[in-house]
Design a protein around this motif. Structure first.
Motif, PDB file in Angstrom:
ATOM      1  N   SER A 202      33.709  50.436  35.433  1.00  9.03           N
ATOM      2  CA  SER A 202      34.007  49.675  36.503  1.00  9.03           C
ATOM      3  C   SER A 202      33.760  50.940  37.754  1.00  9.03           C
ATOM      4  O   SER A 202      33.198  50.441  38.877  1.00  9.03           O
ATOM      5  CB  SER A 202      35.302  49.187  36.865  1.00  9.03           C
ATOM      6  OG  SER A 202      36.344  50.158  36.831  1.00  9.03           O
ATOM      7  N   GLU A 205      30.146  50.814  37.996  1.00  8.71           N
ATOM      8  CA  GLU A 205      29.773  49.630  38.789  1.00  8.71           C
ATOM      9  C   GLU A 205      29.737  49.916  40.221  1.00  8.71           C
ATOM     10  O   GLU A 205      28.903  49.478  41.003  1.00  8.71           O
ATOM     11  CB  GLU A 205      30.602  48.479  38.303  1.00  8.71           C
ATOM     12  CG  GLU A 205      30.138  47.142  38.835  1.00  8.71           C
ATOM     13  CD  GLU A 205      31.216  46.261  38.511  1.00  8.71           C
ATOM     14  OE1 GLU A 205      32.205  45.961  39.264  1.00  8.71           O
ATOM     15  OE2 GLU A 205      30.738  45.408  37.702  1.00  8.71           O
ATOM     16  N   GLU A 206      30.854  50.301  40.814  1.00  6.77           N
ATOM     17  CA  GLU A 206      31.121  50.549  42.143  1.00  6.77           C
ATOM     18  C   GLU A 206      30.143  51.555  42.789  1.00  6.77           C
ATOM     19  O   GLU A 206      29.621  51.539  44.104  1.00  6.77           O
ATOM     20  CB  GLU A 206      32.632  51.332  42.445  1.00  6.77           C
ATOM     21  CG  GLU A 206      32.800  51.667  44.120  1.00  6.77           C
ATOM     22  CD  GLU A 206      32.792  50.617  44.888  1.00  6.77           C
ATOM     23  OE1 GLU A 206      32.501  50.943  46.083  1.00  6.77           O
ATOM     24  OE2 GLU A 206      32.427  49.417  44.604  1.00  6.77           O
ATOM     25  N   ARG A 209      27.032  49.651  43.350  1.00  6.27           N
ATOM     26  CA  ARG A 209      27.301  48.607  44.233  1.00  6.27           C
ATOM     27  C   ARG A 209      27.005  49.404  45.833  1.00  6.27           C
ATOM     28  O   ARG A 209      26.389  48.995  46.798  1.00  6.27           O
ATOM     29  CB  ARG A 209      28.803  47.968  44.550  1.00  6.27           C
ATOM     30  CG  ARG A 209      29.019  46.923  45.507  1.00  6.27           C
ATOM     31  CD  ARG A 209      30.407  46.573  45.807  1.00  6.27           C
ATOM     32  NE  ARG A 209      31.004  47.941  46.398  1.00  6.27           N
ATOM     33  CZ  ARG A 209      30.687  48.229  47.792  1.00  6.27           C
ATOM     34  NH1 ARG A 209      30.019  47.350  48.526  1.00  6.27           N
ATOM     35  NH2 ARG A 209      31.214  49.398  48.404  1.00  6.27           N
ATOM     36  N   GLU A 275      25.723  48.220  34.328  1.00  6.68           N
ATOM     37  CA  GLU A 275      26.337  48.113  35.772  1.00  6.68           C
ATOM     38  C   GLU A 275      25.253  47.903  36.677  1.00  6.68           C
ATOM     39  O   GLU A 275      25.536  47.471  37.881  1.00  6.68           O
ATOM     40  CB  GLU A 275      27.059  49.362  36.124  1.00  6.68           C
ATOM     41  CG  GLU A 275      28.378  49.721  35.221  1.00  6.68           C
ATOM     42  CD  GLU A 275      27.955  50.764  34.072  1.00  6.68           C
ATOM     43  OE1 GLU A 275      28.826  51.146  33.397  1.00  6.68           O
ATOM     44  OE2 GLU A 275      26.841  50.906  33.942  1.00  6.68           O
ATOM     45  N   THR A 278      25.741  43.880  36.828  1.00  5.63           N
ATOM     46  CA  THR A 278      27.099  43.558  37.310  1.00  5.63           C
ATOM     47  C   THR A 278      27.279  43.937  38.767  1.00  5.63           C
ATOM     48  O   THR A 278      28.067  43.009  39.459  1.00  5.63           O
ATOM     49  CB  THR A 278      28.317  43.953  36.395  1.00  5.63           C
ATOM     50  OG1 THR A 278      28.191  45.582  36.368  1.00  5.63           O
ATOM     51  CG2 THR A 278      28.071  43.331  34.893  1.00  5.63           C
ATOM     52  N   ALA A 279      26.881  45.029  39.089  1.00  5.08           N
ATOM     53  CA  ALA A 279      27.209  45.492  40.553  1.00  5.08           C
ATOM     54  C   ALA A 279      26.647  44.333  41.660  1.00  5.08           C
ATOM     55  O   ALA A 279      27.007  44.422  42.876  1.00  5.08           O
ATOM     56  CB  ALA A 279      26.643  46.783  40.858  1.00  5.08           C
ATOM     57  N   ARG A 280      25.340  43.584  41.073  1.00  5.51           N
ATOM     58  CA  ARG A 280      25.106  42.938  42.213  1.00  5.51           C
ATOM     59  C   ARG A 280      25.595  41.661  42.647  1.00  5.51           C
ATOM     60  O   ARG A 280      25.284  41.164  43.609  1.00  5.51           O
ATOM     61  CB  ARG A 280      23.502  42.328  41.390  1.00  5.51           C
ATOM     62  CG  ARG A 280      22.563  43.489  41.175  1.00  5.51           C
ATOM     63  CD  ARG A 280      21.286  42.893  40.297  1.00  5.51           C
ATOM     64  NE  ARG A 280      20.740  44.057  39.794  1.00  5.51           N
ATOM     65  CZ  ARG A 280      19.629  44.641  40.275  1.00  5.51           C
ATOM     66  NH1 ARG A 280      19.153  43.989  41.277  1.00  5.51           N
ATOM     67  NH2 ARG A 280      19.081  45.608  39.767  1.00  5.51           N
ATOM     68  N   SER A 281      26.745  41.341  42.024  1.00  4.14           N
ATOM     69  CA  SER A 281      27.570  40.242  42.214  1.00  4.14           C
ATOM     70  C   SER A 281      28.582  40.712  43.507  1.00  4.14           C
ATOM     71  O   SER A 281      29.175  39.915  43.957  1.00  4.14           O
ATOM     72  CB  SER A 281      28.632  40.084  41.110  1.00  4.14           C
ATOM     73  OG  SER A 281      27.954  39.688  40.130  1.00  4.14           O
ATOM     74  N   TYR A 282      28.587  41.978  43.800  1.00  2.58           N
ATOM     75  CA  TYR A 282      29.491  42.551  44.807  1.00  2.58           C
ATOM     76  C   TYR A 282      28.776  42.963  46.305  1.00  2.58           C
ATOM     77  O   TYR A 282      29.517  43.669  46.923  1.00  2.58           O
ATOM     78  CB  TYR A 282      30.357  43.595  44.143  1.00  2.58           C
ATOM     79  CG  TYR A 282      31.116  43.055  43.035  1.00  2.58           C
ATOM     80  CD1 TYR A 282      32.135  42.020  42.940  1.00  2.58           C
ATOM     81  CD2 TYR A 282      30.954  43.456  41.581  1.00  2.58           C
ATOM     82  CE1 TYR A 282      32.706  41.246  41.958  1.00  2.58           C
ATOM     83  CE2 TYR A 282      31.467  43.078  40.637  1.00  2.58           C
ATOM     84  CZ  TYR A 282      32.444  41.890  40.908  1.00  2.58           C
ATOM     85  OH  TYR A 282      33.093  41.427  39.568  1.00  2.58           O
ATOM     86  N   VAL A 283      27.373  42.907  46.032  1.00  4.46           N
ATOM     87  CA  VAL A 283      26.658  43.501  47.237  1.00  4.46           C
ATOM     88  C   VAL A 283      26.645  42.449  48.393  1.00  4.46           C
ATOM     89  O   VAL A 283      26.293  41.374  48.097  1.00  4.46           O
ATOM     90  CB  VAL A 283      25.329  43.753  46.822  1.00  4.46           C
ATOM     91  CG1 VAL A 283      24.391  44.355  48.130  1.00  4.46           C
ATOM     92  CG2 VAL A 283      25.188  44.952  45.724  1.00  4.46           C
TER      93      VAL A 283
END
Length: 283
Positions: A202, A205-206, A209, A275, A278-283
């Motif tokens: 995680s 991932e950040e 992001r 990551e 998955t990081a694209r979900s939080y941009v």
């Protein structure tokens, strides 16, 4: 310019024949070893489809070799903080990987009867036994000590795979590069046991992001996108392999003791550079 130098610089006439007299083999043969390559196709059946299967598989092995070379070049460039050289190697690898994926064309439409015509010829041989493909997987941080064991009977190949298992993957060096650039990649990721398969994190991932939420002309965004392109090609390769196998043999057991389509389905679901997705979900 003198008359002599002008003549030297002039292009050959359109009707001028190429050189055809050589003391030994042609320079082309000496460089490419084409005659050797053309002796390596040895069908074990009389089925006409087997030749296409052997040639296609050997071509794929050559593409594996080139892609491994380019990913290693990218990894080693990142170790030296040379982002541009790494990006150049990744771009070249994409073109090679697209050609690899296109190599499925001669086999993609095999019917079960056509595949059965030569399947018995290769016995227990299976693609998962490919050492070069294992090198590719290791560079993607999909490490597995058990997959090295199949090559114990070939000491040179076994030693190379043991070395590759112990080396950082391409993705490991990407994350270490980001760490040196001051991004908050955690130390437990930087110092992880690289002989083990990479597990999504995680904190990583950040990091991605933050990169993607920043200026879009940032070279690190370009690095992320280049890696995503590579990952997509790998995922498409796995998907094409799965589809070709399913079309040719359905749910039958695979060669080499694998469960066939079930094994490929499991492999196709494994993420590449997780990551980055998955990081694209939080941009």
């Amino acid at each position: 310019m003198t008359e002599q130098t002008s003549a030297l610089a002039a292009p050959p006439a359109a009707d001028e024949a190429p050189q055809v007299q050589f003391e030994g083999t042609t320079p082309y043969e000496d460089y490419v070893h084409a005659s050797l390559l053309s002796t390596l196709q040895r069908p074990l059946s009389n089925d006409p489809g087997e030749m296409a299967f052997i040639v296609t598989t050997q071509v794929m092995e050559l593409w594996f070799t080139l892609i491994v070379y380019e990913w290693r070049t990218a990894r080693d460039a990142l170790l030296k903080d040379d982002l541009e050289q790494a990006m150049d190697a990744l771009r070249r690898s994409r073109r090679s990987h697209q050609a690899l994926n296109d190599s499925w064309t001669p086999l993609a439409a095999l019917t079960p009867a056509q595949f059965n015509g030569f399947r018995a010829a290769f016995g227990e041989a299976s693609g998962f036994q490919s050492a070069q493909y294992r090198h590719m997987e290791f560079l993607l941080a999909d490490k597995s000590r058990s997959m090295v064991q199949a090559h114990r009977g070939h000491p040179a190949v076994y030693a190379e795979l043991e070395e590759a298992l112990a080396e950082p993957s391409l993705y490991d060096e990407v994350l270490r590069f980001l760490y040196r650039r001051g991004l908050p990649v955690p130390e437990h990721v930087v110092e992880r046991d690289v002989t083990e398969a990479y597990q999504p994190d995680s904190w990583v991932e950040e990091v991605w992001r933050q990169i993607y939420a920043g200026p879009q002309d940032d070279p690190l965004v370009r690095l992320g996108e280049e890696l995503t392109e590579v990952a997509e090609l790998v995922l498409r390769w796995r998907s094409d392999h799965l589809l070709a196998t399913r079309r040719a043999m359905g749910a039958k057991a695979g060669s080499g003791g694998s469960p066939g389509v079930a094994w490929l389905e499991k492999r196709a679901q494994r993420s590449v550079f997780p990551e980055l997705w998955t990081a694209r979900s939080y941009v």
